[in-house]
Write a protein that holds these residues in place. Structure first.
Motif, mmCIF file in Angstrom:
data_model
loop_
_atom_site.group_PDB
_atom_site.id
_atom_site.type_symbol
_atom_site.label_atom_id
_atom_site.label_comp_id
_atom_site.label_asym_id
_atom_site.label_seq_id
_atom_site.Cartn_x
_atom_site.Cartn_y
_atom_site.Cartn_z
ATOM 1 N N VAL A 80 -0.230 3.782 0.723
ATOM 2 C CA VAL A 80 -0.085 2.396 0.816
ATOM 3 C C VAL A 80 0.402 2.094 -0.710
ATOM 4 O O VAL A 80 1.296 0.973 -1.063
ATOM 5 N N SER A 81 -0.127 2.533 -1.695
ATOM 6 C CA SER A 81 -0.033 2.198 -2.923
ATOM 7 C C SER A 81 1.413 2.703 -3.453
ATOM 8 O O SER A 81 2.067 2.017 -4.158
ATOM 9 N N GLN A 84 -1.310 -2.843 -7.171
ATOM 10 C CA GLN A 84 -0.200 -3.805 -6.978
ATOM 11 C C GLN A 84 -0.209 -5.228 -7.811
ATOM 12 O O GLN A 84 0.576 -5.401 -8.575
ATOM 13 N N GLY A 95 3.839 0.353 -1.514
ATOM 14 C CA GLY A 95 3.825 -1.287 -2.298
ATOM 15 C C GLY A 95 4.557 -1.064 -3.721
ATOM 16 O O GLY A 95 5.033 -2.079 -4.057
ATOM 17 N N CYS A 102 0.576 -5.230 1.770
ATOM 18 C CA CYS A 102 0.029 -3.921 1.279
ATOM 19 C C CYS A 102 -1.552 -4.033 1.699
ATOM 20 O O CYS A 102 -2.327 -3.196 1.873
ATOM 21 N N HIS A 124 -3.825 -1.858 4.083
ATOM 22 C CA HIS A 124 -4.777 -1.101 3.463
ATOM 23 C C HIS A 124 -6.089 -1.391 4.371
ATOM 24 O O HIS A 124 -6.819 -0.535 4.440
#
Length: 363
Positions: free
Chosen positions: A110-111, A326, A114, A95, A99
């Motif tokens: 992406v968040s 994350q 992930g 991730c 990013h």
């Protein structure tokens, strides 16, 4: 001649050996001490093989054998924990790389991806620990249903009639309450906590953060309140019932010694012997009970504890390379594992405290 024959026969009868059971053996049969070994799960019975509640077990050697068995059985949990931590680190690193390389892609995508991946991995790896914690709590609850009545009966026979009743009632009540609370509310709450944490990491919503904190607060406070009220109950009732038992024992000895002519002192001495035998048997059964509780809970406690420490270490390592969302999610996963560890330890601690209270000497 007949008188001489009768006299000789009486002498022979008086000279014959008397076959009588030892006081502790007779009391052991009455109290049902054998049930303490028969009610053990197979794994705990194998670890405690050779120890008996009838004779005083060697506590140190018993603890050493339990530790060896628990350490030997924790290898599988350690390997699965390492695999889970490797997967989590790989996801966090991936991730972070995506990013950094994706200049135009929104960070939320992406968040979200992930967070979903980390949540799926944690739930898959944590499900076995949730099942293990649930099984351990059930086993402790089932064994307490055998251990507590036996210890209460031994305590009553050793002079603690009032203490035995109050201690058994309180321990049975709070132990049942805690086991039902864990099974019906707290264990499902761990999964809810992790899912809400994943949604919080994906959406960055403050309301979800507050909801996650509330679920965690509910789990931790529930355990603390039950243990706090339980220890307070033991403190208050222990002082009152202990004084009442001591006074009752002294009054009974004085009454038997003074009211029964000629043989009153003999009966009083016999009662002291019986109380001493019951107290010795209570001590041996109490030591065996503590070893049994440790044999049931120590291996699962070490397995869950190993997973917890590995997740804490993974969160620390991922903090140097991963995105904040994350990293927080991995920390929340470690917190959820810590809740499982606290539930298992709370049930075992309650039983151990109860056994120690049963072992107190009645004056």
């Amino acid at each position: 001649m007949k008188k001489i024959a009768v006299f000789l026969a009486v002498l022979l009868l008086l000279a014959a050996p008397v076959l009588a059971a030892e006081p502790t053996e007779a009391l052991s049969d009455v109290l049902g001490a054998d049930e303490l070994t028969q009610s053990l799960p197979d794994e705990a019975a194998e670890v405690l093989d050779g120890l008996s509640p009838d004779g005083m077990p060697d506590f140190r050697s018993g603890v050493r054998s339990i530790l060896r068995a628990a350490a030997g059985g924790s290898g599988g949990a350690l390997r699965s924990g390492l695999r889970l931590c490797a997967v989590l680190l790989a996801m966090v690193t991936l991730c972070a790389v995506v990013h950094m390389s994706a200049q135009k892609d929104p960070v939320n995508a992406v968040s979200a991806v992930g967070a979903l991946g980390i949540c799926a991995a944690c739930l898959g790896g944590m499900q076995s620990m949730i099942s293990l914690a649930s099984e351990t709590v059930t086993r402790l609850s089932d064994y307490s249903a055998c251990l507590l009545p036996v210890m209460a009966s031994a305590m009553a026979m050793s002079g603690g009639t009032v203490s035995a009743g109050t201690l058994y009632a309180g321990t049975a009540l709070f132990s049942g309450l805690l086991s039902r609370l864990i099974a019906r509310l707290l264990l499902p709450g761990v999964s809810v906590y992790l899912v809400v944490a994943a949604a919080e990491a994906a959406l960055a919503d403050s309301l979800l953060s507050e909801l996650r904190e509330f679920v965690g607060w509910l789990i931790s406070k529930s355990l603390r309140v039950v243990l706090f009220v339980f220890t307070g109950y033991l403190t208050v009732t222990g002082v009152i019932s202990g004084s009442a038992d001591a006074a009752a024992v002294r009054a009974t000895k004085a009454a038997v010694s003074g009211m029964v002519p000629v043989v009153g002192s003999i009966l009083s001495d016999a009662s002291e012997t019986l109380l001493a035998s019951a107290s010795a048997l209570k001590s041996s059964m109490g030591v065996f009970g503590m070893l049994a509780v440790l044999a049931i809970c120590l291996a699962p406690f070490l397995k869950i504890g190993a997973q917890y420490l590995l997740l804490k270490g993974t969160a620390a390592v991922s903090g140097t390379i991963g995105m904040p969302q994350q990293v927080k999610l991995v920390k929340h996963a470690a917190t959820a594992m810590g809740y499982l560890l606290a539930m298992t330890g709370a049930c075992a601690l309650m039983l151990l405290i109860s056994v120690v209270c049963f072992l107190k000497v009645v004056g």
